[in-house]
Design a protein around this motif. Structure first.
Motif, PDB file in Angstrom:
ATOM      1  N   SER A 185      19.960  -1.314   9.006  1.00  0.00           N
ATOM      2  CA  SER A 185      18.648  -1.941   9.169  1.00  0.00           C
ATOM      3  C   SER A 185      18.665  -2.629  10.525  1.00  0.00           C
ATOM      4  CB  SER A 185      18.370  -2.961   8.062  1.00  0.00           C
ATOM      5  OG  SER A 185      19.160  -4.125   8.248  1.00  0.00           O
ATOM      6  N   TRP A 186      17.501  -2.860  11.099  1.00  0.00           N
ATOM      7  CA  TRP A 186      17.473  -3.588  12.369  1.00  0.00           C
ATOM      8  C   TRP A 186      17.988  -5.007  12.195  1.00  0.00           C
ATOM      9  CZ3 TRP A 186      17.738  -1.380  16.716  1.00  0.00           C
ATOM     10  CH2 TRP A 186      17.054  -0.206  17.009  1.00  0.00           C
ATOM     11  N   ASN A 187      17.732  -5.616  11.040  1.00  0.00           N
ATOM     12  CA  ASN A 187      18.258  -6.975  10.813  1.00  0.00           C
ATOM     13  C   ASN A 187      19.780  -6.982  10.836  1.00  0.00           C
ATOM     14  OD1 ASN A 187      15.704  -8.096  10.577  1.00  0.00           O
ATOM     15  ND2 ASN A 187      15.654  -7.945   8.340  1.00  0.00           N
ATOM     16  N   ALA A 188      20.390  -6.022  10.138  1.00  0.00           N
ATOM     17  CA  ALA A 188      21.852  -5.955  10.102  1.00  0.00           C
ATOM     18  C   ALA A 188      22.417  -5.613  11.475  1.00  0.00           C
ATOM     19  CB  ALA A 188      22.298  -4.918   9.075  1.00  0.00           C
ATOM     20  N   THR A 189      21.739  -4.717  12.189  1.00  0.00           N
ATOM     21  CA  THR A 189      22.198  -4.331  13.527  1.00  0.00           C
ATOM     22  C   THR A 189      22.194  -5.532  14.466  1.00  0.00           C
ATOM     23  OG1 THR A 189      21.469  -2.039  13.279  1.00  0.00           O
ATOM     24  CG2 THR A 189      21.693  -2.880  15.527  1.00  0.00           C
ATOM     25  N   VAL A 190      21.114  -6.304  14.446  1.00  0.00           N
ATOM     26  CA  VAL A 190      21.027  -7.462  15.334  1.00  0.00           C
ATOM     27  C   VAL A 190      22.047  -8.530  14.930  1.00  0.00           C
ATOM     28  CG1 VAL A 190      19.523  -9.348  16.118  1.00  0.00           C
ATOM     29  CG2 VAL A 190      18.658  -7.001  16.031  1.00  0.00           C
ATOM     30  N   ASP A 191      22.309  -8.671  13.645  1.00  0.00           N
ATOM     31  CA  ASP A 191      23.359  -9.619  13.213  1.00  0.00           C
ATOM     32  C   ASP A 191      24.718  -9.203  13.781  1.00  0.00           C
ATOM     33  OD1 ASP A 191      21.604 -11.206  11.798  1.00  0.00           O
ATOM     34  OD2 ASP A 191      22.043 -10.285   9.854  1.00  0.00           O
ATOM     35  N   LYS A 192      25.005  -7.897  13.769  1.00  0.00           N
ATOM     36  CA  LYS A 192      26.279  -7.407  14.317  1.00  0.00           C
ATOM     37  C   LYS A 192      26.326  -7.580  15.836  1.00  0.00           C
ATOM     38  CE  LYS A 192      26.851  -3.971  10.642  1.00  0.00           C
ATOM     39  NZ  LYS A 192      26.803  -2.527  10.304  1.00  0.00           N
ATOM     40  N   ILE A 193      25.201  -7.342  16.499  1.00  0.00           N
ATOM     41  CA  ILE A 193      25.127  -7.576  17.944  1.00  0.00           C
ATOM     42  C   ILE A 193      25.407  -9.030  18.262  1.00  0.00           C
ATOM     43  CG2 ILE A 193      23.489  -7.733  19.871  1.00  0.00           C
ATOM     44  CD1 ILE A 193      22.242  -5.103  18.863  1.00  0.00           C
ATOM     45  N   GLN A 223       9.741   0.295  19.958  1.00  0.00           N
ATOM     46  CA  GLN A 223      11.026   0.956  19.777  1.00  0.00           C
ATOM     47  C   GLN A 223      12.176  -0.048  19.910  1.00  0.00           C
ATOM     48  OE1 GLN A 223      11.527   3.879  23.131  1.00  0.00           O
ATOM     49  NE2 GLN A 223       9.425   3.241  23.593  1.00  0.00           N
ATOM     50  N   ARG A 224      13.337   0.436  20.306  1.00  0.00           N
ATOM     51  CA  ARG A 224      14.560  -0.369  20.258  1.00  0.00           C
ATOM     52  C   ARG A 224      14.424  -1.750  20.916  1.00  0.00           C
ATOM     53  NH1 ARG A 224      20.132   0.810  19.637  1.00  0.00           N
ATOM     54  NH2 ARG A 224      21.535  -0.561  20.798  1.00  0.00           N
ATOM     55  N   PRO A 225      13.951  -1.852  22.166  1.00  0.00           N
ATOM     56  CA  PRO A 225      13.881  -3.199  22.772  1.00  0.00           C
ATOM     57  C   PRO A 225      13.033  -4.177  21.971  1.00  0.00           C
ATOM     58  CG  PRO A 225      13.626  -1.516  24.450  1.00  0.00           C
ATOM     59  CD  PRO A 225      13.553  -0.812  23.133  1.00  0.00           C
ATOM     60  N   GLN A 226      11.902  -3.708  21.459  1.00  0.00           N
ATOM     61  CA  GLN A 226      11.044  -4.608  20.685  1.00  0.00           C
ATOM     62  C   GLN A 226      11.710  -5.017  19.374  1.00  0.00           C
ATOM     63  OE1 GLN A 226      10.158  -1.766  22.198  1.00  0.00           O
ATOM     64  NE2 GLN A 226       8.012  -1.784  22.887  1.00  0.00           N
ATOM     65  N   HIS A 227      12.352  -4.060  18.717  1.00  0.00           N
ATOM     66  CA  HIS A 227      13.018  -4.381  17.453  1.00  0.00           C
ATOM     67  C   HIS A 227      14.124  -5.413  17.669  1.00  0.00           C
ATOM     68  CE1 HIS A 227      11.193  -1.773  14.479  1.00  0.00           C
ATOM     69  NE2 HIS A 227      11.260  -0.744  15.312  1.00  0.00           N
ATOM     70  N   ILE A 228      14.945  -5.191  18.675  1.00  0.00           N
ATOM     71  CA  ILE A 228      16.085  -6.088  18.889  1.00  0.00           C
ATOM     72  C   ILE A 228      15.617  -7.456  19.376  1.00  0.00           C
ATOM     73  CG2 ILE A 228      18.133  -6.485  20.315  1.00  0.00           C
ATOM     74  CD1 ILE A 228      18.751  -3.524  20.113  1.00  0.00           C
ATOM     75  N   MET A 229      14.744  -7.476  20.374  1.00  0.00           N
ATOM     76  CA  MET A 229      14.371  -8.756  20.970  1.00  0.00           C
ATOM     77  C   MET A 229      13.506  -9.622  20.054  1.00  0.00           C
ATOM     78  SD  MET A 229      16.115  -9.048  23.496  1.00  0.00           S
ATOM     79  CE  MET A 229      17.357  -7.834  23.955  1.00  0.00           C
ATOM     80  N   SER A 230      12.678  -9.014  19.224  1.00  0.00           N
ATOM     81  CA  SER A 230      11.886  -9.808  18.290  1.00  0.00           C
ATOM     82  C   SER A 230      12.787 -10.518  17.284  1.00  0.00           C
ATOM     83  CB  SER A 230      10.866  -8.931  17.556  1.00  0.00           C
ATOM     84  OG  SER A 230      11.511  -7.933  16.786  1.00  0.00           O
ATOM     85  N   MET A 265      16.265 -11.179  18.043  1.00  0.00           N
ATOM     86  CA  MET A 265      17.095 -12.103  18.821  1.00  0.00           C
ATOM     87  C   MET A 265      16.338 -13.398  19.107  1.00  0.00           C
ATOM     88  SD  MET A 265      20.108 -10.634  19.484  1.00  0.00           S
ATOM     89  CE  MET A 265      20.779 -11.318  20.993  1.00  0.00           C
ATOM     90  N   ALA A 266      15.013 -13.303  19.213  1.00  0.00           N
ATOM     91  CA  ALA A 266      14.200 -14.478  19.535  1.00  0.00           C
ATOM     92  C   ALA A 266      14.132 -15.478  18.393  1.00  0.00           C
ATOM     93  CB  ALA A 266      12.787 -14.044  19.931  1.00  0.00           C
ATOM     94  N   LYS A 267      14.649 -15.136  17.250  1.00  0.00           N
ATOM     95  CA  LYS A 267      14.736 -16.110  16.161  1.00  0.00           C
ATOM     96  C   LYS A 267      15.864 -17.109  16.414  1.00  0.00           C
ATOM     97  CE  LYS A 267      13.023 -12.763  12.756  1.00  0.00           C
ATOM     98  NZ  LYS A 267      11.654 -13.282  12.762  1.00  0.00           N
ATOM     99  N   LYS A 268      16.778 -16.747  17.351  1.00  0.00           N
ATOM    100  CA  LYS A 268      17.952 -17.582  17.606  1.00  0.00           C
ATOM    101  C   LYS A 268      17.989 -18.149  19.022  1.00  0.00           C
ATOM    102  CE  LYS A 268      20.572 -14.716  14.364  1.00  0.00           C
ATOM    103  NZ  LYS A 268      21.742 -13.838  14.164  1.00  0.00           N
ATOM    104  N   MET A 269      17.170 -17.602  19.932  1.00  0.00           N
ATOM    105  CA  MET A 269      17.164 -18.082  21.308  1.00  0.00           C
ATOM    106  C   MET A 269      15.810 -17.790  21.937  1.00  0.00           C
ATOM    107  SD  MET A 269      19.507 -15.174  23.209  1.00  0.00           S
ATOM    108  CE  MET A 269      20.903 -15.367  22.077  1.00  0.00           C
TER     109      MET A 269
END
Length: 378
Positions: free
Chosen positions: A362-370, A42-49, A51-55
């Motif tokens: 999309s989760w990609n767009a959401t994480v880019d905005k985050i 769910q949300r934590p896995q989607h976001i952190m997977s 975010m881990a492309k950048k840190m």
């Protein structure tokens, strides 16, 4: 990393770090989560997977004591830049004592909290930026302790940024912080649109008589089991399929009818295969305080698979998707919606509305905005 400790305690932690014989690593972010990485994706896995492309991220779960295991914890290497730590300790405060065995740097750029229960660790760890990603309204959650409510107030007061998983949560939290941002749950459209292709339907659901009205997700006390039972009895020729783990609900309490099928928990990668077998997707949530702030991931996932959706009037679903989701209040409403969607629905119109909605998220767009929000703060 360790601050706000007495010098003696601080020295003891770093002495332990040397004696453990492990190889501490540098992390840019530590995430504290009550949602376990290997549970429902769910949300934590989607976001952190993403975010881990950048840190580099260390994702720490709530403690789970293993008497037979003398190790400090179980470190799962998801990939090179994303590690999951399952602490083998009895209480959250004890996590501070084992972190030096895994983390090399003394200051962490980001502390990301999914659970306020971890906030006692803020006195032990030096974060440049503290982020609270709020996924539920604790004040109305069943079984929430007074201590946890106080911890959330403290976490919000200490956080530099607060994110929320839905609009209703945003309206609640913006009263208590001046830097709150709403990033609703989103979707990996390419993953769930596989249901439109020639993927195999698993044997256990292939054996279920169609038409199928299906649900996947956690089966807990937010699900209106009485509604499910009533509809199943009224429509014996329709199969109702429930996919997911039971939590806060005993198996003995599940409605039993010949046309209700419980298939258990499935892996995230399997969900499109099961979704392919659905004729209609459902979200039979209770409408009460516990679901007022709910923003179900599965709404958009069902849309990505081009499945008609029936839902009770969950606040965020009714607000954003009433034009294309069949909203129901009663078992009779549910039955009428099933009949209409099976016999008379305008599939082209439905898919056009889905397309418009999915183009905007999309989760990609959401994480880019985050990421941009975090950089703007820094």
């Amino acid at each position: 990393m360790i601050n706000n400790l007495k010098d003696a305690q601080k020295n003891r932690l770093y002495k332990n770090k040397l004696s453990y014989g492990s190889k501490p690593q540098h992390y840019d972010m530590i995430v504290f989560s009550h949602i376990r990485w290997q549970f429902v994706y769910q949300r934590p896995q989607h976001i952190m997977s993403r975010m881990a492309k950048k840190m580099k991220i260390l994702f720490i779960e709530e403690p789970l004591q293993y008497d037979e295991n003398k190790d400090l914890g179980n470190l799962i290497i998801v990939d090179e830049k994303l590690h999951v730590l399952q602490p083998n300790v009895t209480e959250i405060e004890s996590i501070a004592e084992i972190i030096p065995a895994y983390v090399k740097n003394e200051t962490i750029s980001f502390g990301w909290f999914y659970s306020a229960a971890f906030c006692p660790l803020m006195g032990f760890i030096d974060f440049d930026t503290v982020i609270y990603d709020c996924v539920e309204e604790l004040s109305i959650s069943k079984g929430t302790s007074a201590d946890l409510l106080h911890q959330e107030k403290y976490l919000i007061s200490q956080a530099d940024i607060v994110f929320t998983a839905g609009k209703s949560l945003y309206e609640s939290k913006k009263r208590f912080h001046n830097n709150v941002h709403c990033f609703p749950n989103s979707v990996d459209e390419s993953h769930f649109s596989r249901a439109l292709n020639g993927i195999a339907i698993p044997e256990d659901i292939a054996a279920v008589k169609s038409p199928i009205v299906g649900f996947y997700g956690v089966i807990d006390d937010r699900i209106d089991l009485q509604l499910l039972h009533d509809v199943a009895k009224k429509m014996p020729n329709i199969s109702f399929v429930m996919i997911g783990p039971l939590t806060e609900t005993a198996e003995a309490n599940l409605p039993k009818e010949p046309n209700i099928h419980y298939l258990g928990m499935k892996y995230y990668n399997e969900l499109p295969n099961y979704l392919k077998a659905f004729d209609i997707a459902m979200m039979p949530f209770k409408i009460n305080e516990s679901t007022h702030y709910l923003n179900p991931n599965k709404t958009l996932e069902y849309m990505a698979a081009a499945k008609p959706v029936i839902s009770t009037r969950v606040n965020d679903v009714a607000r954003d998707y009433s034009i294309c989701v069949s909203l129901i209040d009663t078992a009779d409403d549910f039955c009428e919606s099933i009949k209409f969607l099976l016999e008379k629905r305008d599939r082209l119109s439905m898919e056009m509305e889905y397309y418009k909605i999915l183009q905007d998220t999309s989760w990609n767009a959401t994480v880019d905005k985050i990421d941009l929000t975090i950089k703007a703060f820094a």
